[in-house]
Motif scaffolding. Structure first.
Motif, PDB file in Angstrom:
ATOM      1  N   UNK A   7       0.971  -1.136  -0.183  1.00 29.02           N
ATOM      2  CA  UNK A   7      -0.048   0.123  -0.048  1.00 29.02           C
ATOM      3  C   UNK A   7       1.036   1.454   0.079  1.00 29.02           C
ATOM      4  N   UNK A   8       0.338   2.401  -0.434  1.00 32.82           N
ATOM      5  CA  UNK A   8       1.107   3.731  -0.588  1.00 32.82           C
ATOM      6  C   UNK A   8       0.020   4.922  -0.514  1.00 32.82           C
ATOM      7  N   UNK A   9       0.714   5.929  -0.013  1.00 33.66           N
ATOM      8  CA  UNK A   9      -0.117   7.290  -0.191  1.00 33.66           C
ATOM      9  C   UNK A   9       0.183   7.990  -1.332  1.00 33.66           C
ATOM     10  N   UNK A  10      -0.871   8.626  -2.010  1.00 30.24           N
ATOM     11  CA  UNK A  10      -0.670   9.317  -3.237  1.00 30.24           C
ATOM     12  C   UNK A  10      -1.554  10.540  -3.100  1.00 30.24           C
ATOM     13  N   UNK A  11      -0.962  11.375  -3.639  1.00 29.49           N
ATOM     14  CA  UNK A  11      -1.549  12.783  -3.806  1.00 29.49           C
ATOM     15  C   UNK A  11      -2.233  13.093  -5.002  1.00 29.49           C
ATOM     16  N   UNK A  12      -2.956  13.844  -5.480  1.00 34.17           N
ATOM     17  CA  UNK A  12      -3.458  14.150  -6.668  1.00 34.17           C
ATOM     18  C   UNK A  12      -4.604  14.871  -6.726  1.00 34.17           C
ATOM     19  N   UNK A  13      -5.196  15.488  -7.763  1.00 33.58           N
ATOM     20  CA  UNK A  13      -6.435  15.918  -8.167  1.00 33.58           C
ATOM     21  C   UNK A  13      -7.578  15.127  -8.755  1.00 33.58           C
ATOM     22  N   UNK A  14      -8.733  15.184  -8.148  1.00 33.81           N
ATOM     23  CA  UNK A  14      -9.872  14.410  -8.774  1.00 33.81           C
ATOM     24  C   UNK A  14     -10.058  14.933 -10.031  1.00 33.81           C
ATOM     25  N   UNK A  15      -9.929  14.231 -10.976  1.00 34.98           N
ATOM     26  CA  UNK A  15     -10.351  14.634 -12.531  1.00 34.98           C
ATOM     27  C   UNK A  15     -11.783  14.005 -13.007  1.00 34.98           C
ATOM     28  N   UNK A  16     -12.061  12.864 -12.222  1.00 37.24           N
ATOM     29  CA  UNK A  16     -13.418  12.355 -12.533  1.00 37.24           C
ATOM     30  C   UNK A  16     -13.761  11.571 -11.697  1.00 37.24           C
ATOM     31  N   UNK A  17     -15.102  11.696 -11.105  1.00 38.09           N
ATOM     32  CA  UNK A  17     -15.701  10.873  -9.954  1.00 38.09           C
ATOM     33  C   UNK A  17     -16.994  10.302 -10.449  1.00 38.09           C
ATOM     34  N   UNK A  18     -17.138   9.012 -10.316  1.00 40.95           N
ATOM     35  CA  UNK A  18     -18.321   8.271 -11.026  1.00 40.95           C
ATOM     36  C   UNK A  18     -18.805   7.620  -9.891  1.00 40.95           C
ATOM     37  N   UNK A  19     -19.989   7.845  -9.537  1.00 46.30           N
ATOM     38  CA  UNK A  19     -20.990   7.081  -8.567  1.00 46.30           C
ATOM     39  C   UNK A  19     -21.941   6.174  -9.433  1.00 46.30           C
ATOM     40  N   UNK A  20     -21.956   5.226  -9.451  1.00 45.65           N
ATOM     41  CA  UNK A  20     -23.174   4.316 -10.277  1.00 45.65           C
ATOM     42  C   UNK A  20     -24.247   3.870  -9.100  1.00 45.65           C
ATOM     43  N   UNK A  21     -25.470   4.276  -9.668  1.00 49.50           N
ATOM     44  CA  UNK A  21     -26.548   3.971  -8.697  1.00 49.50           C
ATOM     45  C   UNK A  21     -26.619   2.902  -7.883  1.00 49.50           C
ATOM     46  N   UNK A  22     -26.309   1.714  -8.793  1.00 46.01           N
ATOM     47  CA  UNK A  22     -26.608   0.354  -8.334  1.00 46.01           C
ATOM     48  C   UNK A  22     -25.062  -0.464  -8.008  1.00 46.01           C
ATOM     49  N   UNK A  23     -24.129   0.400  -7.823  1.00 47.26           N
ATOM     50  CA  UNK A  23     -22.925  -0.104  -7.569  1.00 47.26           C
ATOM     51  C   UNK A  23     -22.338   0.435  -6.045  1.00 47.26           C
ATOM     52  N   UNK A  24     -21.661  -0.435  -5.233  1.00 51.46           N
ATOM     53  CA  UNK A  24     -21.084   0.099  -4.003  1.00 51.46           C
ATOM     54  C   UNK A  24     -19.714   0.529  -4.119  1.00 51.46           C
ATOM     55  N   UNK A  25     -19.135   0.536  -5.394  1.00 53.96           N
ATOM     56  CA  UNK A  25     -17.845   0.928  -5.495  1.00 53.96           C
ATOM     57  C   UNK A  25     -17.837   2.368  -6.409  1.00 53.96           C
ATOM     58  N   UNK A  52      -2.199  10.329 -15.044  1.00 48.12           N
ATOM     59  CA  UNK A  52      -3.520   9.985 -14.051  1.00 48.12           C
ATOM     60  C   UNK A  52      -3.489   8.648 -13.687  1.00 48.12           C
ATOM     61  N   UNK A  53      -4.073   8.153 -12.540  1.00 45.69           N
ATOM     62  CA  UNK A  53      -4.393   6.919 -12.147  1.00 45.69           C
ATOM     63  C   UNK A  53      -5.784   6.729 -12.054  1.00 45.69           C
ATOM     64  N   UNK A  54      -6.118   5.209 -12.085  1.00 43.42           N
ATOM     65  CA  UNK A  54      -7.463   4.962 -11.760  1.00 43.42           C
ATOM     66  C   UNK A  54      -7.637   4.418 -10.304  1.00 43.42           C
ATOM     67  N   UNK A  55      -8.688   4.915  -9.493  1.00 44.15           N
ATOM     68  CA  UNK A  55      -8.947   4.336  -8.392  1.00 44.15           C
ATOM     69  C   UNK A  55     -10.368   3.720  -8.247  1.00 44.15           C
ATOM     70  N   UNK A  56     -10.429   2.886  -7.227  1.00 45.47           N
ATOM     71  CA  UNK A  56     -11.599   2.350  -6.811  1.00 45.47           C
ATOM     72  C   UNK A  56     -11.559   2.460  -5.528  1.00 45.47           C
ATOM     73  N   UNK A  57     -12.976   2.419  -4.591  1.00 47.44           N
ATOM     74  CA  UNK A  57     -13.161   2.704  -3.393  1.00 47.44           C
ATOM     75  C   UNK A  57     -14.494   2.265  -3.234  1.00 47.44           C
ATOM     76  N   UNK A  58     -14.767   1.694  -1.813  1.00 49.49           N
ATOM     77  CA  UNK A  58     -16.178   1.597  -1.422  1.00 49.49           C
ATOM     78  C   UNK A  58     -16.878   3.110  -1.685  1.00 49.49           C
ATOM     79  N   UNK A  59     -18.097   2.777  -1.825  1.00 51.45           N
ATOM     80  CA  UNK A  59     -18.921   4.120  -2.145  1.00 51.45           C
ATOM     81  C   UNK A  59     -19.206   4.953  -1.023  1.00 51.45           C
ATOM     82  N   UNK A  60     -19.405   4.354   0.241  1.00 51.11           N
ATOM     83  CA  UNK A  60     -19.514   5.015   1.450  1.00 51.11           C
ATOM     84  C   UNK A  60     -18.171   5.872   1.589  1.00 51.11           C
ATOM     85  N   UNK A  61     -17.138   5.373   1.461  1.00 45.95           N
ATOM     86  CA  UNK A  61     -15.873   6.456   1.555  1.00 45.95           C
ATOM     87  C   UNK A  61     -16.155   7.656   0.644  1.00 45.95           C
TER      88      UNK A  61
END
Length: 415
Positions: free
Chosen positions: A36-54, A67-76
């Motif tokens: 695991x690593x700590x990464x700093x950057x700027x959110x370029x695109x944020x996608x929250x799909x209605x039926x997805x918890x990711x 840029x990097x692609x990130x995935x995380x729990x929806x609640x985060x």
């Protein structure tokens, strides 16, 4: 390496290739060992799909086109202490992972922290010191703004108040001014690349005399692209003068320090770039009036000097001094003539007296009284005055001069 077609380790020859799953599993194993690593950057695109918890996030590096692609729990994302949106500066903690099913790489995030204002300001301050040490803020590098630009390059948001203010104020001050407008986003992750591209295009346009980078006020996060290192260095590389008109008076992004001129507001930028027609006309009228008045005053002053010179007696009546001396000159001439006549009479009398004395004492007068002058006349040579009897022996020829002439004689000797 094993020659093609020979038996060997899997994946080392065309006869013994890896299956797709084999490569995918091995790549996933290698990436899994990264930790695991700590990464700093700027959110370029944020996608929250209605039926997805990711939640799917594209994290951009503001200083590079990466840029990097990130995935995380929806609640985060939903339960984050600050609202997550495009352009938010974040620090994430996650583990790199490779999804073998799709062959994609992403960072599985377990913690997201929004960068606070203090951290943003500290980062901007560190960048400010770096750019200052490199000389990008040196006033000697500032390019002069043209007095009357023919074409103004304008970089601003589409249909923004900054664009309206600059164009309205500039056109009102100088109707003939022209604009080359480039619309870009002025906040968020895409702002810096678009602004840099627009800046390069306008700088390459030879018709553009000055470039204005304009945006209305905003928060520190909103103005963050204008403190980006890439944008600041691009402004420093421009050959066309750049005017920064970002935000309002309290706002001070780093591009203000790199630009050739910093305007407090977009309206102030228009006023400082484009001269006011009415004010310039009034100034010309005032200068013409002042120059005409100065010229008239100079002519009047010089005419007064000439008048004073002409009024002086030596200039107004140059012969007055001679006329005033005419009588004196006449008297002097009369006196001179009188003295000369007197002197001539005196000298004439004196000459007469001397002449009479000379006549009385001369040989003619003596001869007239009965005297004679006797000269011996030799056979050769000039006659000589007979001064002694011995000088005239017998037979000597003599010349006797009397008052009325001369006679010759012969000596008979002395007695």
């Amino acid at each position: 390496m094993t020659p093609e077609g020979a038996d060997g380790a899997p994946g080392q020859s065309a006869d013994n290739p890896f299956p797709v799953r084999g490569v995918a599993i091995r790549v996933a194993g290698w990436i899994d060992r990264l930790g695991a690593v700590w990464v700093e950057g700027q959110i370029a695109q944020l996608t929250l799909r209605p039926n997805s918890n990711t939640a799917f996030i594209t994290l951009r590096d503001p200083a590079a086109d990466m840029s990097l692609s990130l995935t995380c729990p929806r609640g985060l994302v939903v339960n984050a202490p600050v609202k997550m949106s495009d352009g938010t500066q974040v620090i994430v903690y996650g583990k790199p992972s490779f999804y073998t099913g799709r062959g994609t790489f992403s960072l599985r995030v377990s913690e997201i922290r929004a960068v606070g204002i203090g951290e943003l300001l500290a980062r901007i301050e560190r960048l400010r010191r770096l750019l200052d040490a490199e000389g990008l803020f040196d006033p000697r590098l500032k390019r002069p703004i043209p007095f009357l630009p023919d074409t103004i390059g304008l970089i601003t948001g589409r249909a923004s108040a900054a664009e309206h203010d600059i164009m309205a104020v500039a056109s009102g001050r100088w109707p003939a001014v022209r604009f080359a407008v480039r619309h870009t986003v002025v906040q968020g992750p895409n702002a810096v690349p678009q602004i840099v591209d627009a800046l390069r295009a306008l700088d390459a346009d030879r018709d553009v005399d000055v470039i204005v980078l304009a945006r209305g006020g905003g928060s520190v996060e909103d103005l963050l692209p204008f403190s980006d290192e890439t944008l600041c260095r691009e402004i420093a590389r421009c050959t066309t003068p750049v005017v920064s008109a970002i935000g309002h008076e309290p706002d001070n992004p780093l591009c203000d320090l790199v630009a050739d001129l910093r305007a407090a507001t977009p309206t102030d930028a228009a006023k400082r770039i484009v001269p006011d027609t009415a004010a310039e006309q009034a100034l010309i009228t005032e200068l013409r009036r002042r120059s005409a008045r100065a010229l008239r005053n100079w002519v009047n002053r010089e005419a007064h000097v000439v008048s004073q010179l002409r009024s002086r007696p030596v200039m107004s009546r140059p012969l007055a001094a001679i006329d005033a001396r005419t009588d004196e000159i006449g008297r002097a001439r009369t006196a001179v003539r009188r003295d000369i006549a007197r002197l001539l009479r005196v000298e004439s009398d004196r000459v007469g007296h001397l002449s009479a004395r000379l006549t009385t004492l001369g040989p003619a007068a003596t001869l007239a009284r009965g005297y004679a002058v006797v000269q011996t006349v030799p056979d050769a040579g000039d006659p000589r005055i007979l001064g002694s009897v011995a000088d005239a022996p017998a037979g000597t020829r003599l010349r006797v001069r009397v008052a009325d002439g001369a006679i010759t004689a012969t000596s008979e000797g002395g007695q």
